[in-house]
Design a protein around this motif. Structure first.
Motif, PDB file in Angstrom:
ATOM      1  N   PHE A 158       0.843  -1.189   0.000  1.00  0.00           N
ATOM      2  CA  PHE A 158       0.000   0.000   0.000  1.00  0.00           C
ATOM      3  C   PHE A 158       0.882   1.243   0.000  1.00  0.00           C
ATOM      4  O   PHE A 158       1.975   1.257   0.560  1.00  0.00           O
ATOM      5  CB  PHE A 158      -0.905   0.016   1.236  1.00  0.00           C
ATOM      6  N   TRP A 174      -5.204   6.443   8.802  1.00  0.00           N
ATOM      7  CA  TRP A 174      -4.726   5.080   8.658  1.00  0.00           C
ATOM      8  C   TRP A 174      -3.217   5.060   8.489  1.00  0.00           C
ATOM      9  O   TRP A 174      -2.588   6.078   8.226  1.00  0.00           O
ATOM     10  CB  TRP A 174      -5.408   4.392   7.479  1.00  0.00           C
ATOM     11  N   LYS A 175      -2.644   3.894   8.688  1.00  0.00           N
ATOM     12  CA  LYS A 175      -1.205   3.721   8.576  1.00  0.00           C
ATOM     13  C   LYS A 175      -0.907   2.351   7.978  1.00  0.00           C
ATOM     14  O   LYS A 175      -1.829   1.552   7.737  1.00  0.00           O
ATOM     15  CB  LYS A 175      -0.551   3.848   9.956  1.00  0.00           C
ATOM     16  N   LEU A 176       0.364   2.085   7.732  1.00  0.00           N
ATOM     17  CA  LEU A 176       0.769   0.839   7.084  1.00  0.00           C
ATOM     18  C   LEU A 176       1.543  -0.059   8.038  1.00  0.00           C
ATOM     19  O   LEU A 176       2.275   0.405   8.906  1.00  0.00           O
ATOM     20  CB  LEU A 176       1.606   1.140   5.852  1.00  0.00           C
ATOM     21  N   ASN A 185       4.997  -2.835   3.946  1.00  0.00           N
ATOM     22  CA  ASN A 185       3.745  -2.089   3.758  1.00  0.00           C
ATOM     23  C   ASN A 185       2.653  -2.913   3.088  1.00  0.00           C
ATOM     24  O   ASN A 185       1.880  -2.410   2.278  1.00  0.00           O
ATOM     25  CB  ASN A 185       3.999  -0.816   2.948  1.00  0.00           C
ATOM     26  N   THR A 187       0.086  -4.250   4.558  1.00  0.00           N
ATOM     27  CA  THR A 187      -1.182  -4.191   5.300  1.00  0.00           C
ATOM     28  C   THR A 187      -1.521  -2.745   5.640  1.00  0.00           C
ATOM     29  O   THR A 187      -0.646  -1.974   6.030  1.00  0.00           O
ATOM     30  CB  THR A 187      -1.086  -5.006   6.601  1.00  0.00           C
ATOM     31  N   ALA A 188      -2.795  -2.397   5.514  1.00  0.00           N
ATOM     32  CA  ALA A 188      -3.282  -1.074   5.918  1.00  0.00           C
ATOM     33  C   ALA A 188      -4.196  -1.235   7.112  1.00  0.00           C
ATOM     34  O   ALA A 188      -5.021  -2.161   7.155  1.00  0.00           O
ATOM     35  CB  ALA A 188      -4.024  -0.400   4.766  1.00  0.00           C
ATOM     36  N   THR A 189      -4.065  -0.357   8.101  1.00  0.00           N
ATOM     37  CA  THR A 189      -4.904  -0.408   9.294  1.00  0.00           C
ATOM     38  C   THR A 189      -5.175   1.012   9.791  1.00  0.00           C
ATOM     39  O   THR A 189      -4.540   1.966   9.332  1.00  0.00           O
ATOM     40  CB  THR A 189      -4.236  -1.247  10.403  1.00  0.00           C
ATOM     41  N   LEU A 201      -7.765   3.647  -0.179  1.00  0.00           N
ATOM     42  CA  LEU A 201      -6.406   3.113  -0.147  1.00  0.00           C
ATOM     43  C   LEU A 201      -5.908   2.863  -1.562  1.00  0.00           C
ATOM     44  O   LEU A 201      -6.692   2.581  -2.470  1.00  0.00           O
ATOM     45  CB  LEU A 201      -6.369   1.793   0.631  1.00  0.00           C
ATOM     46  N   TRP A 203      -3.289   0.382  -3.529  1.00  0.00           N
ATOM     47  CA  TRP A 203      -2.484  -0.841  -3.434  1.00  0.00           C
ATOM     48  C   TRP A 203      -1.778  -1.084  -4.755  1.00  0.00           C
ATOM     49  O   TRP A 203      -2.375  -0.905  -5.822  1.00  0.00           O
ATOM     50  CB  TRP A 203      -3.375  -2.026  -3.096  1.00  0.00           C
TER      51      TRP A 203
END
Length: 249
Positions: A158, A174-176, A185, A187-189, A201, A203
């Protein structure tokens, strides 16, 4: 003879019971501490069933009440630290199953949240824009998104900001994460527990994409006790590059 409970220990008993039951219901992480608090509740009542004690029942209960308050203070501090940590994003421990470490069991009813890609196919190295939002315009606090390969491992990465960098709507929301068994990176949360209407987002597929299709998996938490785990998008087809124009990286 009817036993009369002193006010201070009785108040402590009520506080301990409420906090303990709250912890047992809302969080798995603090269940051990909650059991400890319930044990403290028993200690508060126990002096009234103990005979031949050096101290009076009232005095023993006051002493136990002070000890119980100390225990519940430590428990509450640990709980708040845990809650604060999860409000700042999913931990690496949930990278595999995307299961939040708080609250009751995951929801089994249909999720009101969808993750929608802007395209149905992608080539190696190309990007996809994903929109996480609700069908009924309800908000959410937490989320976690990954693309999974044929081995069910995170793939691709991402970008730090949405495709439209001039749009400040999503900044700081959000952050990675770099989950194991995948690129950085992957996953995004969420970055905080602020309610969100939607998240966009971007990707990017890996430069080598040797499979026919893949899906995105995601978890969305409406709050600490209501969340949907491991939901999937429709399959994204992989378009193979023409052999004559293939470039090796």
């Amino acid at each position: 003879m009817k036993v009369k409970f002193p006010f201070f220990p009785q108040l402590c008993l009520c506080i301990l019971c409420v906090v303990s039951l709250y912890m047992l219901y809302w969080t798995k992480v603090s269940s051990t501490i909650a059991v400890l608090n319930l044990t403290s509740c028993v200690l508060l009542i126990l002096p009234y069933f103990t005979r031949n004690s050096i101290y009076s029942a009232d005095r023993m209960m006051v002493v136990n009440a002070k000890l119980a308050l100390l225990l519940v203070s430590v428990a509450a501090f640990g709980y708040l630290k845990t809650a604060s940590a999860y409000s700042e994003g999913a931990p690496l421990e949930v990278c595999s199953d995307l299961m939040p470490q708080h609250g009751p069991e995951a929801q089994t009813k249909e999720s009101p949240y969808t993750l929608t890609p802007n395209r149905k196919s992608v080539k190696a190295g190309e990007s996809i824009t994903l929109t996480l939002a609700s069908k009924d315009f309800s908000k959410f606090k937490g989320f976690m998104v990954q693309a999974r390969d044929s081995r069910d491992k995170p793939m691709g990465s991402f970008t730090p900001l949405p495709a439209s960098k001039n749009n400040s709507e999503f900044k700081g929301k959000w952050k990675l994460l770099s989950c194991p068994d995948g690129p950085s990176n992957n996953t995004a949360t969420h970055a905080n527990a602020v309610e969100k209407s939607r998240v966009v987002l971007t990707w990017t597929a890996p430069k080598t994409l040797e499979l026919q299709s893949f899906k995105f998996k995601f978890t969305v938490a409406k709050n600490g006790g209501e969340y949907w785990v491991g939901k999937e998008t429709e399959s994204i087809a992989v378009s193979q590059t023409n052999p004559g124009s293939t470039k090796r990286n």
